[in-house]
Design a protein around this motif. Sequence first.
Motif, PDB file in Angstrom:
ATOM      1  N   THR A   1       0.827  -1.199   0.000  1.00  0.00           N
ATOM      2  CA  THR A   1       0.000   0.000   0.000  1.00  0.00           C
ATOM      3  C   THR A   1       0.867   1.257   0.000  1.00  0.00           C
ATOM      4  OG1 THR A   1      -1.614  -1.200   1.321  1.00  0.00           O
ATOM      5  CG2 THR A   1      -1.908   1.180   1.126  1.00  0.00           C
TER       6      THR A   1
ATOM      7  N   GLN B   1       0.379   4.966   0.651  1.00  0.00           N
ATOM      8  CA  GLN B   1      -0.672   5.714   1.331  1.00  0.00           C
ATOM      9  C   GLN B   1      -0.748   7.178   0.905  1.00  0.00           C
ATOM     10  OE1 GLN B   1       0.613   4.866   5.409  1.00  0.00           O
ATOM     11  NE2 GLN B   1      -1.158   3.517   5.656  1.00  0.00           N
TER      12      GLN B   1
ATOM     13  N   ASP C   1     -13.902  -3.032  -1.217  1.00  0.00           N
ATOM     14  CA  ASP C   1     -12.436  -3.012  -1.197  1.00  0.00           C
ATOM     15  C   ASP C   1     -11.873  -4.423  -1.376  1.00  0.00           C
ATOM     16  OD1 ASP C   1      -9.867  -1.549  -0.558  1.00  0.00           O
ATOM     17  OD2 ASP C   1      -9.870  -3.036   1.029  1.00  0.00           O
TER      18      ASP C   1
ATOM     19  N   GLU D   1      -9.659  -5.889  -4.566  1.00  0.00           N
ATOM     20  CA  GLU D   1      -8.355  -6.536  -4.401  1.00  0.00           C
ATOM     21  C   GLU D   1      -8.320  -7.882  -5.122  1.00  0.00           C
ATOM     22  OE1 GLU D   1      -5.567  -8.434  -0.828  1.00  0.00           O
ATOM     23  OE2 GLU D   1      -7.459  -7.437  -0.355  1.00  0.00           O
TER      24      GLU D   1
ATOM     25  N   ASP E   1      -5.395   5.573  -0.836  1.00  0.00           N
ATOM     26  CA  ASP E   1      -4.407   4.494  -0.755  1.00  0.00           C
ATOM     27  C   ASP E   1      -4.361   3.729  -2.070  1.00  0.00           C
ATOM     28  OD1 ASP E   1      -3.894   5.253   1.790  1.00  0.00           O
ATOM     29  OD2 ASP E   1      -4.933   3.600   2.760  1.00  0.00           O
TER      30      ASP E   1
ATOM     31  N   TYR F   1      -2.807   0.461  -4.053  1.00  0.00           N
ATOM     32  CA  TYR F   1      -2.258  -0.876  -3.790  1.00  0.00           C
ATOM     33  C   TYR F   1      -1.486  -1.335  -5.023  1.00  0.00           C
ATOM     34  CZ  TYR F   1      -5.573  -0.560   0.035  1.00  0.00           C
ATOM     35  OH  TYR F   1      -6.257  -0.130   1.149  1.00  0.00           O
TER      36      TYR F   1
ATOM     37  N   ARG G   1       0.253  -5.600   2.014  1.00  0.00           N
ATOM     38  CA  ARG G   1      -1.062  -6.191   1.909  1.00  0.00           C
ATOM     39  C   ARG G   1      -0.991  -7.278   0.856  1.00  0.00           C
ATOM     40  NH1 ARG G   1      -6.717  -2.959   1.477  1.00  0.00           N
ATOM     41  NH2 ARG G   1      -8.098  -4.748   1.338  1.00  0.00           N
TER      42      ARG G   1
END
Length: 807
Positions: free
Chosen positions: A336, A338, A357, A361, A403, A405, A427
Motif C-alpha cells: 500500500t 498511502q 475493497d 483486491e 491508498d 495498492y 497487503r
Amino acid sequence: MLFFKPLFLFFLLLMPFCTSIDTIALNQQLKDGDTLVSKDRKFELGFFSPDNSSSSTYVGIWYADQPQKTVVWVANRDKPINDSSGVLAINRYGILVLSAAGNISIWSTDASVHVQTRSTFVAQLLDSGNLVLFEENKSESFIWQSFDYPTDTLLPGMKIGFNWKSGLELKLTSWISENNPGTGDYSFRIVSNSTATPLIVVFKGLSKYWRADPGVWPNFVSNDEEMCSYFTPRENGSVARAVLRDYGLLQQLKWSDADDQWKETFAAPKYRCDKYGQCGANSICSPDNVNLFECECLPGYEPKSVNNWNQRNGSDGCLSKRIGGLKCGNGDGFVTVQRVKDPDASIEAQLVKSMSDKECEQACLNNCSCTAYMSIGREGRIDCMTWYDDLMDILVRTELGGDLYVRVDKIELGKHTSKSKGFLRQRGALVIPIVSVLLALVLIIVFACWRHKKKSKTKDYVEVDELEETRRHPELQYFDLSTILAATDNFSLVNKLGQGGFGTVYKGQLPNGQIIAVKRLSRTSGQGVKEFENEVALIARLQHRNLVKLLGCCIKGEERILVLEHLPNKSLDYFLFDHSRRSWLEWDKRFEIINGVARGILYLHQDSRVRIIHRDLKTSNILLDAGMNPKISDFGMARIFQGDQLQDNTNRIVGTYGYMSPEYAVFGSFSTKSDVFSFGIILLEIVSSKKNNGLYQEDHSMNLIGHVWQLWREDRALEIVDSSLESYQSEEVVRCIQVGLLCVQEDPEDRPTMAAVVFMLSGEASPPGPKQPAFVFRSKPCNNADPSVSKESCSINDLTITKFQAR
C-alpha cells in the motif's frame, strides 16, 4: 419659452448617445471606437490592442468599469486587423461578421443553424459576459454564443468539455504571450475515457502538463447531451474568473473591490510535483521529501536510468524489477502506498462501480495484467479502479490522497513490513515469517545497547541545554566546543572568512579532515538565542541543491555556533564587485547562478515543507561551491509562514540597505514578494556587476534600479551589461533585465511569484512589460542624512540592519 424649446430638443437628441447600447441589429455596424455595454454595465465589447498600439487590433470582451482592461474573450485572436478599419455587423444570413478594409472577412460566427433569410437577427452582450446571436423575438434560443468558443478565460456559467449534440469541444487555450492573444501552446480540457473516469488536464502542445485530482473539480456533469465541468465562483456572488496563462499556469481569481485588483484563490501547477509525470512512470513525487530529490520508485520498481536518478533527474521513471514479468499465483500481493493522488486513469485503466475493497483486491489479483488498484469513495458508494500498465503521475497528497495498492511479487512483498516506510504498507498473500520478526527485534536490541554504550562514553559531550535541542532536532549533529576550537585554531583571524550582522564565519577542519564553515554568533549582536534556534530549526529542515547545508551546531554557555558545509569560492559579491575577479564570471555562468538562486528561493516559498521568507537575500549571502554553483545562506532573519498565511508585519526591521522592499522598509510588512524584490536586485547586480546602492547618472541622483529603468524606457537596456563580458546572448540578457525590473516593481501585487520568475527565465513564458520600480531615486547618504534620523537606521556597505529608530 422659445429659448427652452431648442434647448429641450438639443438634450433630447443627445440622450441616445448617453445611453449604453448592448445590441447590434441587422443593418447596424460596430466600428473601431464603438462599444457594446451589457445592461448592468458588467461587460463591454469593442476593439482593443493588447500593447496599446494600432498595429494589431482585435474584437474582444472585457470587464466594464475596472481600472485595468481585463480581456476575457477574443474573436479574431489569430487574425488581427492591422489598422482601424474593422467593422462588426450581422449579414442577412444571420452570421456575425468582422471585416476590414476592402470588405475582407477577418472572422465570423459561421452559425450552423439554418434560418430563414427573411428573419431579423440580433447580437447582444449579456451581463454574464456572453455574446449571443438570436432571431428577434426568440431571445431564449441562441443561434450562436461566445460561451461555446472560449479563449483563455472561464466566466461563471461557462464550461469545458464536450457537447455531444453540437459536436463541439469546449476548452481553454492560452494566449501566445501577454500582448499576443493568438492561440498559445497550452490548453485546458477534458480527456474522455470510456473505461475509466474522465480527466481534466492542462496540455502543453500534445503532452499533458498538469492533471487535476480526479473527482475534486467542481460541478462535473456527464449525460447523453454533454460531458463537462461548469465554472462557479468559490464564493457565491463574487466576481471571479479562471484563466490559463501563456506559461501554463491555471488560475482562479476573485475581484477585490477594496483593493481594486484580482486576488488568486487557486493556481496549478504550483509546485514541481504538480507537473504531470515529474518523476516519470511507476514513481512517486513527494513535494515534502526531506531529501534533495523528490522522486522515489514505487515498491517493486527501480530507476530506469541510475545515472539520471543520481543526478536528481527522475523524468525517465522506473521499471519493474521482475525479470520476465509477474508470475501469477506465486505468492504475489500488494504493498500500500498511502495518501497519494490517483495515477492517470487514461492509461489502461478500468472503473467498476459499487465494488467493495476486498472484491477490488481480488479482481486485480485474479488478472495477471493488473498492476495496481484503488478503492474510491464517490457519491455514497465505493468504486474500484484498476490499472494494467505503467502508473503515471503519482504524488503524495497528505490530505486529499487515497491508498494505492501496488502489485509486487513475494520477494518484494517480504521487504515491506507494516512499519517499513511512512507511506508504504504490506497487503497480500504472504505472511511475514516469525523468524524475520525475531531477527528484527534482536537487531533493535543490539542497536539500543550500542547507542547506550556510546552515550555513556560521551556523557560530557552534551550539556543539558544541548539535550533539549537534540530532542527538538534529532537529525542534527552536536559538536563539543573543544572540537570547534581545535578546528578553527581558537577562532584565529587567519581562518576568518567573513562577517555579517549576526556574527563571524571561520574556516575549520575536523579531525577526520573535513573542511567546514563555522558561524559564531556575536554576543553583542541582535540575534540572540531565539534567532539562533530559529536558524537551526530552519536549516535543519531545508534540503536543496541551492541552499547551504547545515552539518551541525554547538551550544555551550553563551556560545551559539553553526557548523555548515564549506564553500571554497566565497560569496557572489566577492566576484561581482571586484574589477579583476568579475571577468571570471562569464555570462553562461552568471545565467546559471541566476537560475540557481531563483530555484532556491522557489523551494523556500513553495516546495519546502513550510513556507519560508528569507528577509535578507543579497549577493553576500549567495555562496559559491567548487563548481561556482550558488547556495543561499544566512537564515537568521527568516520567518516561517503557516498554512495559507500570505504576509506578516513586524516592528523590528531587519535586512540590508539596497535590497529591502519598500513595503518592508517603510511599514514592516513582509511576504514572499519581499524576497522577490531582493532577488530582482541580485539579478540586476549580476547582469551589471554594479551595486544597487551605488551612484549613477551625472547628478548622482539614481541608484542601479533607476539607472536600469531609464535605459529600459529608452530601449538601451543592454548598456547596463557588465563591460567585462566578451560574449552573451542578447535575447537572454534582455529577458533577465526585464524579469529583474518586474521583480522590483513598487506594488508587491505587480511582482511575479518565484514560480513565474523561473518560468520566464527558462523562456517558457514571455515576461510582461514592467511598471515603475520602487526606489528609483537614491536616498541621501547617511553622512548627509536628516539629523532627525539616527545613523543606526543606515546600513553601511553590506552590513545588516538590526535596529531602527521608532517611527
